[in-house]
Design a protein around this motif. Structure first.
Motif, mmCIF file in Angstrom:
data_model
loop_
_atom_site.group_PDB
_atom_site.id
_atom_site.type_symbol
_atom_site.label_atom_id
_atom_site.label_comp_id
_atom_site.label_asym_id
_atom_site.label_seq_id
_atom_site.Cartn_x
_atom_site.Cartn_y
_atom_site.Cartn_z
ATOM 1 N N SER A 290 1.207 9.072 -6.023
ATOM 2 C CA SER A 290 1.008 10.401 -5.453
ATOM 3 C C SER A 290 1.682 11.438 -6.341
ATOM 4 O O SER A 290 2.749 11.209 -6.891
ATOM 5 C CB SER A 290 1.567 10.469 -4.036
ATOM 6 O OG SER A 290 2.968 10.329 -4.059
ATOM 7 N N PHE B 26 0.829 -1.200 0.000
ATOM 8 C CA PHE B 26 0.000 0.000 0.000
ATOM 9 C C PHE B 26 0.868 1.257 0.000
ATOM 10 O O PHE B 26 0.603 2.207 -0.743
ATOM 11 C CB PHE B 26 -0.920 -0.007 1.221
ATOM 12 C CG PHE B 26 -1.742 1.244 1.351
ATOM 13 C CD1 PHE B 26 -2.803 1.487 0.494
ATOM 14 C CD2 PHE B 26 -1.438 2.191 2.314
ATOM 15 C CE1 PHE B 26 -3.562 2.632 0.617
ATOM 16 C CE2 PHE B 26 -2.173 3.342 2.441
ATOM 17 C CZ PHE B 26 -3.241 3.571 1.591
ATOM 18 N N GLN B 27 1.919 1.265 0.814
ATOM 19 C CA GLN B 27 2.800 2.428 0.874
ATOM 20 C C GLN B 27 3.526 2.633 -0.456
ATOM 21 O O GLN B 27 3.667 3.763 -0.927
ATOM 22 C CB GLN B 27 3.809 2.273 2.004
ATOM 23 C CG GLN B 27 4.721 3.462 2.157
ATOM 24 C CD GLN B 27 5.701 3.277 3.308
ATOM 25 O OE1 GLN B 27 5.754 2.233 3.926
ATOM 26 N NE2 GLN B 27 6.485 4.298 3.576
ATOM 27 N N ARG C 80 1.069 4.026 -2.924
ATOM 28 C CA ARG C 80 0.780 5.422 -2.591
ATOM 29 C C ARG C 80 1.911 6.327 -3.056
ATOM 30 O O ARG C 80 1.681 7.411 -3.587
ATOM 31 C CB ARG C 80 0.565 5.570 -1.090
ATOM 32 C CG ARG C 80 0.036 6.933 -0.706
ATOM 33 C CD ARG C 80 -0.141 7.020 0.756
ATOM 34 N NE ARG C 80 1.198 6.896 1.354
ATOM 35 C CZ ARG C 80 1.469 7.108 2.622
ATOM 36 N NH1 ARG C 80 0.515 7.402 3.447
ATOM 37 N NH2 ARG C 80 2.684 6.998 3.078
ATOM 38 N N GLN C 81 3.161 5.877 -2.902
ATOM 39 C CA GLN C 81 4.299 6.675 -3.347
ATOM 40 C C GLN C 81 4.347 6.774 -4.866
ATOM 41 O O GLN C 81 4.685 7.810 -5.417
ATOM 42 C CB GLN C 81 5.604 6.072 -2.835
ATOM 43 C CG GLN C 81 5.822 6.264 -1.363
ATOM 44 C CD GLN C 81 7.078 5.563 -0.875
ATOM 45 O OE1 GLN C 81 7.747 4.873 -1.628
ATOM 46 N NE2 GLN C 81 7.394 5.731 0.391
#
Length: 93
Positions: A36, A28-29, A32-33
């Motif tokens: 974004s 997920f991280q 997201r990176q």
């Protein structure tokens, strides 16, 4: 049920759950990176959306690390199987 078997089964379940949660959080991280939008600095136009080299490197690094997590999950499965075996239960019937 013996205490040793119960502890092995319980710790195997905990190990599997922790491995899955940490792997999901890492994925997920990373997503997201990657998706974004970076901030606009000093009136410079924002870059065209897409994956740059740094994001691609992070993705490859996550894929390389994945077998370690899969190994941890398999170790948890073996630990649960060993706990049932110590308790005298046959999982294959």
């Amino acid at each position: 049920m013996s205490l040793v078997g119960f502890v092995l089964i319980l710790s195997g379940v905990v190990l599997i759950a922790c491995g899955i949660v940490i792997l999901a959080l890492a994925a997920f991280q990373l997503l997201r990176q990657i998706f974004s939008a970076p901030g606009v600095a000093g009136g410079v136009a924002p870059p065209v959306p897409g994956v740059n080299l740094a994001d691609l490197t992070k993705l490859i690094e996550a894929i390389v690390k994945m077998p370690q997590w899969l190994l941890a999950i398999v170790a948890g499965d073996v630990q649960i199987w060993l706990g049932f075996l110590i308790d005298g239960k046959n999982l294959w019937q």
